[in-house]
Design an enzyme around this catalytic site. Structure first.
Site, PDB file in Angstrom:
ATOM      1  N   HIS A   9       0.826  -1.202   0.000  1.00 43.15           N
ATOM      2  CA  HIS A   9       0.000   0.000   0.000  1.00 43.15           C
ATOM      3  C   HIS A   9       0.863   1.256   0.000  1.00 43.15           C
ATOM      4  O   HIS A   9       2.043   1.237   0.385  1.00 43.15           O
ATOM      5  CB  HIS A   9      -0.928   0.010   1.222  1.00 43.15           C
ATOM      6  N   GLU A  79      -1.727  -7.170   7.666  1.00 45.97           N
ATOM      7  CA  GLU A  79      -0.385  -7.072   8.239  1.00 45.97           C
ATOM      8  C   GLU A  79      -0.297  -7.925   9.508  1.00 45.97           C
ATOM      9  O   GLU A  79      -1.313  -8.287  10.114  1.00 45.97           O
ATOM     10  CB  GLU A  79      -0.083  -5.596   8.552  1.00 45.97           C
TER      11      GLU A  79
END
Length: 199
Positions: A9, A79
């Site tokens: 990202h 994550e």
């Protein structure tokens, strides 16, 4: 041959402050949005037939800015959960124990309440295997820096201690030849990528 595009990202405000995010759901910064837009032409040139994204909004927004607003949400791409370290600045953690921070970064230490590296790597291995087994020849996964390090560890036995940080809005490419997985590109942020260069 199948290709897997691993896309981190774009930058968030916490990234800029060097504050660990883990699974905190932080939005992209204006800089992160610009980074994702800049990467879009390169991703488009690789023509992924399937795009999946972490369900955290920094990854979902990156997928949107890459031209894939309908990317399939995949919670397995989140994550690593960082427990007590989520939201803390790296400098603060290092001031308390630089050794623990470096050991965590190398996959050898688990902060209190965090997801152990081996469990995290196993979670990412499953997502990677499913992506390679999917129908299209090229699959894109919009995810996080730790996810990419775990994917390299799970697919190539490349220890996280041997991997430099994954840049925001960068592209890493894994290829499955049928008998092995190989690294074709890492941390790419340019506009052009050659994947079939002659020996």
């Amino acid at each position: 041959m199948k290709r897997l595009l691993l896309i981190r990202h774009g930058e968030t405000e916490w990234n800029a402050l060097r504050r660990l995010q883990g699974q905190c759901d932080i939005a992209l910064s204006p800089e992160g949005e610009a980074q994702a837009r800049a990467l879009a032409p390169l991703v488009a040139s690789l023509a992924p037939g399937l795009v999946r994204s972490s369900d955290l909004r920094r990854a979902r927004r990156t997928a949107d800015l890459l031209g894939h607003p309908a990317a399939e949400p995949e919670p397995g791409l989140r994550e690593q959960a960082l427990g007590d370290w989520e939201g803390r600045e790296i400098a603060e953690i290092c001031a308390e124990s630089r050794e623990e921070y470096l050991a965590w970064r190398a996959g050898r230490f688990t902060p209190p309440g965090a997801e152990d590296w081996t469990i995290f790597r196993s979670r990412i291995r499953q997502v990677i295997e499913e992506a390679f087994a999917a129908g299209p020849d090229t699959v894109a996964l919009v995810c996080h820096g730790g996810v990419i390090r775990a994917a390299l560890d799970a697919s190539l036995s490349l220890s996280p201690s041997k991997i430099i940080p994954v840049g925001p809005a960068s592209l890493t490419v894994l290829a499955h030849t049928g008998s092995e997985v190989r690294l074709e590109a890492f941390n790419v942020r340019g506009q052009d990528l050659v994947l079939d260069a002659p020996d």
